[in-house]
Design an enzyme around this catalytic site. Structure first.
Site, PDB file in Angstrom:
ATOM      1  N   ARG A  67      51.510  60.099  27.345  1.00 24.53           N
ATOM      2  CA  ARG A  67      50.991  58.958  28.116  1.00 24.53           C
ATOM      3  C   ARG A  67      49.511  58.692  27.816  1.00 24.53           C
ATOM      4  O   ARG A  67      48.999  57.614  28.056  1.00 24.53           O
ATOM      5  CB  ARG A  67      51.235  59.166  29.613  1.00 24.53           C
ATOM      6  CG  ARG A  67      50.905  57.953  30.458  1.00 24.53           C
ATOM      7  CD  ARG A  67      51.530  57.919  31.854  1.00 24.53           C
ATOM      8  NE  ARG A  67      51.961  59.208  32.348  1.00 24.53           N
ATOM      9  CZ  ARG A  67      51.157  60.134  32.876  1.00 24.53           C
ATOM     10  NH1 ARG A  67      49.859  59.910  32.988  1.00 24.53           N
ATOM     11  NH2 ARG A  67      51.651  61.279  33.302  1.00 24.53           N
ATOM     12  N   TYR A 120      49.014  31.656  31.810  1.00 27.41           N
ATOM     13  CA  TYR A 120      50.424  32.056  31.868  1.00 27.41           C
ATOM     14  C   TYR A 120      50.876  32.193  33.331  1.00 27.41           C
ATOM     15  O   TYR A 120      50.152  32.728  34.159  1.00 27.41           O
ATOM     16  CB  TYR A 120      50.558  33.389  31.132  1.00 27.41           C
ATOM     17  CG  TYR A 120      51.952  33.852  30.863  1.00 27.41           C
ATOM     18  CD1 TYR A 120      52.797  33.151  30.015  1.00 27.41           C
ATOM     19  CD2 TYR A 120      52.431  35.021  31.448  1.00 27.41           C
ATOM     20  CE1 TYR A 120      54.082  33.592  29.756  1.00 27.41           C
ATOM     21  CE2 TYR A 120      53.718  35.477  31.191  1.00 27.41           C
ATOM     22  CZ  TYR A 120      54.538  34.750  30.345  1.00 27.41           C
ATOM     23  OH  TYR A 120      55.804  35.204  30.096  1.00 27.41           O
ATOM     24  N   ASP A 191      43.207  35.307  27.246  1.00 31.52           N
ATOM     25  CA  ASP A 191      44.541  35.563  26.724  1.00 31.52           C
ATOM     26  C   ASP A 191      44.674  34.640  25.516  1.00 31.52           C
ATOM     27  O   ASP A 191      44.831  33.427  25.656  1.00 31.52           O
ATOM     28  CB  ASP A 191      45.581  35.256  27.809  1.00 31.52           C
ATOM     29  CG  ASP A 191      47.022  35.440  27.328  1.00 31.52           C
ATOM     30  OD1 ASP A 191      47.250  35.467  26.107  1.00 31.52           O
ATOM     31  OD2 ASP A 191      47.908  35.544  28.197  1.00 31.52           O
ATOM     32  N   LYS A 216      54.624  38.102  20.739  1.00 33.80           N
ATOM     33  CA  LYS A 216      54.656  36.783  20.120  1.00 33.80           C
ATOM     34  C   LYS A 216      54.257  36.892  18.641  1.00 33.80           C
ATOM     35  O   LYS A 216      54.970  37.487  17.880  1.00 33.80           O
ATOM     36  CB  LYS A 216      53.777  35.822  20.926  1.00 33.80           C
ATOM     37  CG  LYS A 216      53.994  35.932  22.465  1.00 33.80           C
ATOM     38  CD  LYS A 216      55.369  35.514  22.914  1.00 33.80           C
ATOM     39  CE  LYS A 216      55.700  35.834  24.376  1.00 33.80           C
ATOM     40  NZ  LYS A 216      54.710  35.471  25.360  1.00 33.80           N
TER      41      LYS A 216
END
Ligand SMILES: *Cc1c(COP(=O)(O)O)cnc(C)c1O
Length: 401
Positions: A67, A120, A191, A216
């Site tokens: 992690r 978004y 973003d 994307k």
């Protein structure tokens, strides 16, 4: 022989050279040309002496537990940081994880967050439904410098924006935004998923952190989910610290696929830019089309800002049909190459009607109020031959009769 350090292959490499080589040693320690996929949850120590040296920060082995880090993930982060021109990057399990982890680590109760209105949808939802629950004061303003100036205050800690935006390709004045935020010592985050580091260089304009949904263009093949946050060292390391607690980490296989996708970023984005501009130009001249939104068209409201901040317009365009919702459905069902699906930025062209997808639960009146027109169609132009896409879209439009 010590490995040669990471260095740019030439003085000022172009974007495709950078996509292939940035962030990589000329020769890896293990001599493989690609980063191996390391599937491991933990990294054993030789003995207690090595463990203690690691705990004191005296040992240069980077991994302790999955992690907190993984070599394949680290290789992907190094490449993304270099490509974007930042010092460091944190790779996450999705674009939303990059956004939530970043905002959670930068805000606390009583802090003021400003979002621009066309970010978004889930980013807005996170701010309104989650951050506000923990006492963060949220303002959502239109993506202009004047609107930002109207709401910033001493408590403003973060200004979060996006460009180009979905679905209308709006482009904000990055330097203007940074100027206002700096007056209030607020950090700026963009973003830049729709832009990619190929088309836009936000850090060079003073933005503090760049976020991408690597799902994307960066992955680019519609085969993974991921996200990244990139910026200067100390701020990214603080986010990495929180990331180890919040736990939305990237897995090594996805990091490998992202690295592989990044190698062709230059080629792909050039083709996305070229194909989308060609389709946008064709659509603008078609009698069935009322309006086209693509930042590289002179008719776009932010064309001047797009020329200033973007190398190309990317693969996403939106157009409104005179025939409304039904005409949109006819076109979406008549095209043969683009697939009817959410998402964008992959090699396959995708097409959808925003009123029937992202904004389905709203009434036509509510959609109109936020500027989502009934006849709107959004297309993510893939890397197919632009002539084929143009012929296909044209036959679909002609089927409207
Ligand atoms: C897709 C997308 C996101 C969310 O990314 P996921 O990888 O789906 O979590 C965030 N911002 C923008 C602009 C996006 O297009």
């Amino acid at each position: 022989m010590p490995p040669r350090p990471v260095e740019p292959p030439v003085e000022s490499p172009g974007p495709s050279t950078r996509a292939v080589h940035d962030g990589e040693a000329r020769v890896r320690d293990d001599r493989s040309i690609t980063a191996p996929v390391v599937h491991a949850s933990t990294y054993p120590f030789e003995n207690t002496a090595e463990l203690l040296a690691f705990m004191r920060g005296e040992h240069d082995r980077p991994e302790e537990y999955g992690r907190y880090g993984n070599p394949t993930v680290a290789a992907c982060e190094a490449k993304l940081a270099a490509l974007e021109g930042g010092d460091a990057a944190v790779l996450t399990s999705s674009g939303m994880a990059a956004i939530t982890t970043t905002l959670l680590s930068m805000l606390k109760s009583g802090a003021h967050l400003v979002l621009t209105s066309d970010v978004y949808r889930k980013t807005r939802h996170f701010a309104n439904a989650v951050l506000s629950k923990y006492g963060v004061d949220v303002d959502i303003v239109p993506p202009t410098v004047d609107a930002l100036r109207g709401v910033v205050k001493p408590a403003t800690k973060v200004v979060f924006t996006e460009a180009p935006t979905n679905p209308y390709g709006r482009v904000v004045d990055l330097e203007g935004l940074v100027g206002v935020a700096k007056e209030h010592r607020a950090k700026t985050i963009i973003d830049a998923t729709f832009a990619t580091p190929f088309n836009m260089r936000p850090l060079e304009h003073g933005i503090d952190l760049v976020i991408h949904s690597t799902t994307k263009y960066l992955g680019g093949h519609n085969d993974l989910l991921g996200g990244v946050v990139i910026g200067r060292g100390p701020i990214v390391e603080a986010i990495r610290e929180q990331h180890g607690t919040l736990g939305a980490v990237a897995d090594p296989q996805t990091a490998f696929l992202t690295l592989r996708g990044l190698k062709t970023l230059g080629l792909r984005v050039q083709r996305h830019n070229e194909g989308a501009l060609r389709l946008a130009t064709m659509l603008e001249a078609h009698p069935a089309v009322a309006q086209v939104w693509y930042p590289m068209l002179e008719s776009h409201p932010d064309h001047g800002l797009a020329r200033r901040y973007l190398r190309g317009g990317g693969g996403v365009l939106a157009f409104e049909l005179h025939g409304g919702l039904a005409a949109g459905t006819t076109v979406v069902d008549a095209v043969r190459i683009p697939k009817l699906a959410a998402s964008l930025g992959g090699v396959e062209s995708l097409i959808e009607q925003p009123p029937l997808m992202s904004f389905f639960e709203l009434s036509p009146e509510q959609r109109a109020a936020i500027g989502i027109k009934e006849g709107l169609v959004r297309m993510s132009v893939g890397i197919e031959d632009p002539a084929d896409l143009e012929a296909d879209l044209r036959q679909a439009l002609d089927s409207l009769g």
